[in-house]
Design a protein around this motif. Structure first.
Motif, PDB file in Angstrom:
ATOM      1  N   ALA A   1       0.836  -1.208   0.000  1.00 30.59           N
ATOM      2  CA  ALA A   1       0.000   0.000   0.000  1.00 30.59           C
ATOM      3  C   ALA A   1       0.867   1.253   0.000  1.00 30.59           C
ATOM      4  CB  ALA A   1      -0.927  -0.012   1.215  1.00 30.59           C
ATOM      5  N   VAL A   2       1.900   1.249   0.830  1.00 25.75           N
ATOM      6  CA  VAL A   2       2.803   2.405   0.913  1.00 25.75           C
ATOM      7  C   VAL A   2       3.560   2.581  -0.399  1.00 25.75           C
ATOM      8  CG1 VAL A   2       4.830   3.346   2.094  1.00 25.75           C
ATOM      9  CG2 VAL A   2       2.969   2.326   3.429  1.00 25.75           C
ATOM     10  N   GLN A   3       3.997   1.498  -1.003  1.00 28.35           N
ATOM     11  CA  GLN A   3       4.703   1.588  -2.291  1.00 28.35           C
ATOM     12  C   GLN A   3       3.796   2.149  -3.380  1.00 28.35           C
ATOM     13  OE1 GLN A   3       6.197  -2.383  -3.000  1.00 28.35           O
ATOM     14  NE2 GLN A   3       7.890  -2.116  -1.576  1.00 28.35           N
ATOM     15  N   ARG A   4       2.539   1.722  -3.416  1.00 24.72           N
ATOM     16  CA  ARG A   4       1.598   2.264  -4.405  1.00 24.72           C
ATOM     17  C   ARG A   4       1.402   3.758  -4.196  1.00 24.72           C
ATOM     18  NH1 ARG A   4      -3.814  -1.077  -4.863  1.00 24.72           N
ATOM     19  NH2 ARG A   4      -4.184   0.498  -6.447  1.00 24.72           N
ATOM     20  N   ALA A   5       1.314   4.171  -2.933  1.00 27.35           N
ATOM     21  CA  ALA A   5       1.143   5.589  -2.622  1.00 27.35           C
ATOM     22  C   ALA A   5       2.380   6.387  -3.040  1.00 27.35           C
ATOM     23  CB  ALA A   5       0.871   5.765  -1.128  1.00 27.35           C
TER      24      ALA A   5
ATOM     25  N   LYS B   1       4.570   5.687  -5.313  1.00 24.47           N
ATOM     26  CA  LYS B   1       4.647   5.742  -6.778  1.00 24.47           C
ATOM     27  C   LYS B   1       3.654   6.767  -7.326  1.00 24.47           C
ATOM     28  CE  LYS B   1       4.393   2.919 -10.924  1.00 24.47           C
ATOM     29  NZ  LYS B   1       4.140   1.590 -11.485  1.00 24.47           N
ATOM     30  N   ALA B   2       2.426   6.728  -6.849  1.00 24.37           N
ATOM     31  CA  ALA B   2       1.402   7.653  -7.346  1.00 24.37           C
ATOM     32  C   ALA B   2       1.738   9.102  -7.014  1.00 24.37           C
ATOM     33  CB  ALA B   2       0.037   7.290  -6.753  1.00 24.37           C
ATOM     34  N   CYS B   3       2.393   9.305  -5.878  1.00 23.47           N
ATOM     35  CA  CYS B   3       2.728  10.662  -5.436  1.00 23.47           C
ATOM     36  C   CYS B   3       4.106  11.119  -5.910  1.00 23.47           C
ATOM     37  CB  CYS B   3       2.666  10.744  -3.910  1.00 23.47           C
ATOM     38  SG  CYS B   3       0.998  10.525  -3.258  1.00 23.47           S
ATOM     39  N   GLY B   4       4.895  10.207  -6.486  1.00 20.16           N
ATOM     40  CA  GLY B   4       6.242  10.566  -6.914  1.00 20.16           C
ATOM     41  C   GLY B   4       7.142  10.898  -5.734  1.00 20.16           C
ATOM     42  N   GLN B   5       6.958  10.173  -4.636  1.00 20.18           N
ATOM     43  CA  GLN B   5       7.730  10.433  -3.424  1.00 20.18           C
ATOM     44  C   GLN B   5       8.488   9.178  -3.007  1.00 20.18           C
ATOM     45  OE1 GLN B   5       4.713  11.687  -0.655  1.00 20.18           O
ATOM     46  NE2 GLN B   5       4.703  13.785  -1.422  1.00 20.18           N
TER      47      GLN B   5
ATOM     48  N   CYS C   1      -0.950  13.808  -0.665  1.00 18.17           N
ATOM     49  CA  CYS C   1       0.237  12.945  -0.650  1.00 18.17           C
ATOM     50  C   CYS C   1       1.123  13.156   0.575  1.00 18.17           C
ATOM     51  CB  CYS C   1       1.059  13.146  -1.924  1.00 18.17           C
ATOM     52  SG  CYS C   1       0.310  12.362  -3.364  1.00 18.17           S
ATOM     53  N   ASN C   2       0.977  14.273   1.255  1.00 20.15           N
ATOM     54  CA  ASN C   2       1.768  14.542   2.460  1.00 20.15           C
ATOM     55  C   ASN C   2       1.030  14.166   3.738  1.00 20.15           C
ATOM     56  OD1 ASN C   2       4.012  15.620   1.060  1.00 20.15           O
ATOM     57  ND2 ASN C   2       2.853  17.501   0.737  1.00 20.15           N
ATOM     58  N   GLY C   3      -0.191  13.650   3.591  1.00 17.17           N
ATOM     59  CA  GLY C   3      -0.983  13.301   4.763  1.00 17.17           C
ATOM     60  C   GLY C   3      -1.747  14.476   5.343  1.00 17.17           C
TER      61      GLY C   3
END
Length: 125
Positions: free
Chosen positions: A16-20, A22-26, A86-88
């Motif tokens: 889940a964190v990896q998908r996030a 990737k989607a956020c470019g972070q 993306c930063n929470g």
């Protein structure tokens, strides 16, 4: 993602964190990782009295990745959702809700948008 992969991956915090990321470019999504650790604690031991039973989805809105979190709210009864960037940080979705009141809920309940869930996926789509 096929059904078997989807079912096994929605309880995988790292994925889940990896998908996030990737989607956020972070390179980090510490806020999401910390939140999902609490969710897992609650799922496994009820450490938070069932307050973290629910799901997290990743929704695209215009040029933004928005995280839709929907967990049990024992205080008010029922489910409570929040939108985060993306930063929470809180995401202001009022413009989307004004033009399409169900946008975030409809998108968040699509199985392909769910990045973590500790409730049965049969409840979605």
């Amino acid at each position: 993602m096929n059904k078997e992969d989807l079912n096994s991956n929605v309880l995988n915090i790292e994925m889940a964190v990896q998908r996030a990321q990737k989607a956020c470019g972070q390179s980090s999504a510490a806020w999401l990782s910390e939140m999902l650790q609490k969710v897992e604690e609650d799922r496994l031991t009820k450490a938070h009295n069932g307050s973290f039973i629910g799901f997290v989805s990743m929704v695209k809105h215009q040029n933004h990745t928005v995280f839709y979190t929907n967990f049990m709210n024992k205080v008010g009864g029922g489910m409570m959702f929040y939108l985060m960037d993306c930063n929470g940080d809180p995401f202001d979705g009022s413009a989307a809700v004004t033009t399409d009141p169900g946008f975030f809920q409809l998108e968040a309940h699509k199985k392909e948008n769910i990045i973590y869930s500790n409730i049965p996926l049969e409840l979605f789509d």
